[in-house]
Design an enzyme around this catalytic site. Structure first.
Site, PDB file in Angstrom:
ATOM      1  CG  HIS A   1     -24.802  -0.745 -20.164  1.00 58.32           C
ATOM      2  ND1 HIS A   1     -24.773  -1.410 -19.240  1.00 58.32           N
ATOM      3  CD2 HIS A   1     -25.795  -1.005 -20.731  1.00 58.32           C
ATOM      4  CE1 HIS A   1     -25.742  -2.575 -19.340  1.00 58.32           C
ATOM      5  NE2 HIS A   1     -26.581  -2.318 -20.326  1.00 58.32           N
TER       6      HIS A   1
ATOM      7  CG  HIS B   1     -34.671   0.291 -19.062  1.00 60.34           C
ATOM      8  ND1 HIS B   1     -34.413   0.100 -20.568  1.00 60.34           N
ATOM      9  CD2 HIS B   1     -33.386   0.535 -18.780  1.00 60.34           C
ATOM     10  CE1 HIS B   1     -33.157   0.033 -20.940  1.00 60.34           C
ATOM     11  NE2 HIS B   1     -32.659   0.380 -19.758  1.00 60.34           N
TER      12      HIS B   1
ATOM     13  CG  HIS C   1     -30.742   1.738 -15.545  1.00 62.20           C
ATOM     14  ND1 HIS C   1     -30.978   0.305 -15.263  1.00 62.20           N
ATOM     15  CD2 HIS C   1     -30.322   1.785 -16.910  1.00 62.20           C
ATOM     16  CE1 HIS C   1     -30.905  -0.459 -16.513  1.00 62.20           C
ATOM     17  NE2 HIS C   1     -30.546   0.431 -17.482  1.00 62.20           N
TER      18      HIS C   1
ATOM     19  CG  PHE D   1     -33.045  -5.466 -19.171  1.00 64.68           C
ATOM     20  CD1 PHE D   1     -32.788  -4.068 -19.529  1.00 64.68           C
ATOM     21  CD2 PHE D   1     -32.786  -6.133 -18.022  1.00 64.68           C
ATOM     22  CE1 PHE D   1     -32.629  -3.694 -18.255  1.00 64.68           C
ATOM     23  CE2 PHE D   1     -32.324  -5.149 -16.948  1.00 64.68           C
ATOM     24  CZ  PHE D   1     -32.276  -3.841 -17.159  1.00 64.68           C
TER      25      PHE D   1
ATOM     26  CG  HIS E   1     -28.379  -5.772 -16.826  1.00 61.12           C
ATOM     27  ND1 HIS E   1     -28.795  -6.514 -18.209  1.00 61.12           N
ATOM     28  CD2 HIS E   1     -28.455  -4.508 -17.533  1.00 61.12           C
ATOM     29  CE1 HIS E   1     -28.465  -5.976 -19.251  1.00 61.12           C
ATOM     30  NE2 HIS E   1     -28.657  -4.547 -19.037  1.00 61.12           N
TER      31      HIS E   1
ATOM     32  CG  HIS F   1     -27.781   2.633 -21.110  1.00 68.35           C
ATOM     33  ND1 HIS F   1     -27.026   2.027 -19.998  1.00 68.35           N
ATOM     34  CD2 HIS F   1     -29.034   1.870 -21.208  1.00 68.35           C
ATOM     35  CE1 HIS F   1     -28.022   0.938 -19.480  1.00 68.35           C
ATOM     36  NE2 HIS F   1     -29.025   1.055 -20.104  1.00 68.35           N
TER      37      HIS F   1
ATOM     38  CG  HIS G   1     -29.312  -4.985 -23.738  1.00 68.00           C
ATOM     39  ND1 HIS G   1     -28.582  -3.692 -24.134  1.00 68.00           N
ATOM     40  CD2 HIS G   1     -29.338  -4.358 -22.103  1.00 68.00           C
ATOM     41  CE1 HIS G   1     -28.060  -3.105 -23.103  1.00 68.00           C
ATOM     42  NE2 HIS G   1     -28.457  -3.588 -22.016  1.00 68.00           N
TER      43      HIS G   1
END
Ligand SMILES: *[C@@H]1O[C@H](CO)[C@@H](O)[C@H](O)[C@H]1NC(C)=O
Ligand SMILES: *[C@@H]1O[C@H](CO)[C@@H](O)[C@H](O)[C@H]1NC(C)=O
Length: 522
Positions: free
Chosen positions: A143, A273, A269, A290, A134, A303, A113
């Protein structure tokens, strides 16, 4: 190159044979040159870390499916057997114990990432354009492959051919807290850089708030209901078309890169995070940013759930389909496998999880049967054409209501099935190193706009990058209107009011308009 990195994942669009075939193809993206990995994560002139540069091994093999094929079942984390939990811990412990330069090591995998959120790689021929997995249709397949190889490496480290990763189904009320197996200090699954509010507690993740938001007083029951409505909104209301669910095409033939995240990627999502990341690190490290997210073992079960929900989306409506554009199907990535062999995979080979040898255990989908407004009550407020005009670009400092004249109202059911009416919030400018959030409503009341679900469309959210200077990238945010307008009985209205409520960070919006998206075409 000073350090070795682990995975190189390259969005490469197989070349010019497809150029000009069919409907408007973008310029095809070629793989970056592995020998050129830029120093990244700088503060001013100072290079803070360069750890993501991967080994540049010349030998690349093409992916082949496992034979004979078999199906392993990934379980929900709370349904794992004691034996499975022990194996998961042991495999992760061994992965963390590998030499840091080993491409299979946990540290090197975590760097994927980092590599793809900082501008370590540029697209070939476009040094100013960082490669990004992304905020576009690369998000789900990248992913999926990443987890596939992570799981394979774990499996080989404990020599257990049955081993699978679990998933954290935070879309179910029973799993909206931090799973306890990740919360045992001294366990290989523990990470100290987490939001301490979630640790050792039964505190629920609230999808309507980022982690350090002053919380409106909500009961657990209200948070659960709101979370379920968010799930239904994102998986159904805001995912009527392939383009909405996956996000925009990833192409380069534009004057500048344009990010259009898919609905589930954007929310929840991103909010998961943000919630799991620490409140006392600069950018919410680990999970909240990230560049460090995959250093927390919980990243992988977050994920797997996103990967599961991709399949759920396809199962809940037979009209929901993956993109079939060649630019999508032929895009390829490189990963190191369990033998540290650099392997080239294409998106088209990951679209059938049975062929990849796994499926997800069946668990309840508690948000599916909520009514289509996702709202507790019908609230039929009218838009009106006499509100003040808003001038774009708009710096979103406080709540703004924008009256829009619809291009078409009172649409037939057939028309609604084939094309989704959407509001496009366009040319959003933000600092990609910051957490940013704003909410979108249609015809809302003045009542508490922080908790109101009845006229709520969705939230825009940005998870910070580690230290990348993204210049001149603008982002597009798409929200679905058809079900919501039906739900609030406003489908015949000529005017609607779209209200934007800033929650965090600096945001500038270039424009807002209504459009119609085809069910499948981009
Ligand atoms: C998916 O893969 C499985 C196993 O290889 C195969 O039996 C099945 O027909 C495939 N499904 C589709 C839709 O291609
Ligand atoms: C909506 O359209 C239908 C026919 O498609 C028509 O019968 C009806 O009167 C229209 N309603 C409004 C409010 O325009």
């Amino acid at each position: 190159m000073t350090r070795r990195g682990f995975i190189i994942a390259i969005a490469s669009f197989i070349a010019s044979i497809f150029r000009g075939v069919g409907k408007s193809m973008g310029a095809l993206i070629e793989s970056p040159d592995l020998a050129v990995c830029k120093k990244i994560h700088t503060q001013g002139e100072v290079v803070i870390e360069t750890t993501c540069c991967p080994p540049n091994r010349k030998k690349i093999v093409d992916f082949v499916f496992e034979t004979p094929s078999r199906i392993r079942v990934r379980p929900a984390v709370q349904h794992m057997t004691v034996e499975h939990i022990e194996k998961y811990k042991e495999a992760t412990r061994r992965m963390k114990a590998l030499d840091k330069d080993d491409p299979r090591s946990f540290a090197q995998q975590a760097n994927v990432h980092y590599a793809y959120c900082d501008d370590a790689y540029s697209e070939m021929g476009l040094p100013q354009m960082p490669l990004e997995v992304h905020k576009s249709w690369l998000f789900f397949p990248f992913h999926r492959w990443y987890l596939y190889f992570h799981e394979k490496i774990l499996r080989s480290l404990i020599e257990d051919d049955d081993f699978v990763l679990p998933f954290w189904n935070y879309d179910d009320p029973s799993s909206m807290t931090l799973p306890s197996i990740f919360d045992e200090i001294n366990s290989p699954l523990y990470d100290q850089l987490r939001n301490q509010d979630l640790c050792g507690s039964t505190k629920l993740i609230n999808f309507r708030s980022y982690r350090d938001d002053p919380q409106p007083q909500l009961t657990d029951t209200e948070i659960i209901q709101n979370n379920l409505r968010v799930m239904r909104l994102q998986m159904v209301t805001n995912s009527k078309t392939t383009q909405q669910f996956f996000g925009g095409k990833y192409i380069v033939d534009r004057p500048r890169p344009n990010h259009t995240p898919g609905s589930l990627e954007m929310f929840p999502h991103n909010i998961v995070h943000s919630w799991v990341g620490s409140k006392s690190t600069p950018k919410g490290e680990d999970m909240g940013s990230f560049h460090t997210a995959a250093r927390d073992p919980i990243f992988y079960v977050h994920h797997t759930n996103i990967d599961r929900l991709w399949g759920v989306w396809k199962d809940i409506n037979c009209k929901n389909k993956d993109p079939d554009e060649l630019e999508f199907l032929e895009a390829s990535f490189l990963f190191y496998d369990e033998k540290a062999q650099l392997t080239r995979v294409t998106i088209k080979d990951c679209l059938n999880t049975s062929a990849l040898g796994y499926r997800y255990d069946n668990v309840p989908i508690p948000w599916l049967d909520l009514d289509k407004t996702c709202a507790p009550t019908f609230i039929n407020r009218r838009g009106s054409n006499n509100l003040r005009k808003v001038i774009f670009p708009l710096v979103l400092k406080s709540m703004e209501s924008i009256t829009i004249r619809r291009r078409m109202n009172n649409r037939s059911e057939v028309e609604k099935e084939s094309r989704e009416e959407v509001a496009i919030i366009d040319d959003i400018e933000l600092d990609y190193e910051e957490s940013v959030m704003f909410d979108v409503y249609i015809n809302p009341s003045d009542a508490d706009i922080r908790t109101d679900m009845s006229n709520f469309c969705s939230s825009f959210m940005n998870v910070p990058n580690g230290g990348r200077s993204i210049i001149d990238v603008k982002t597009r945010f798409v929200v679905g209107l058809t079900d919501l307008l039906d739900g609030i009985q406003a489908d015949n209205d000529e005017y609607i009011v779209i209200t934007l409520v800033p929650r965090k960070g600096n945001i500038k919006i270039g424009g807002l308009f209504i459009d119609f998206l085809d069910r499948h075409n981009f």
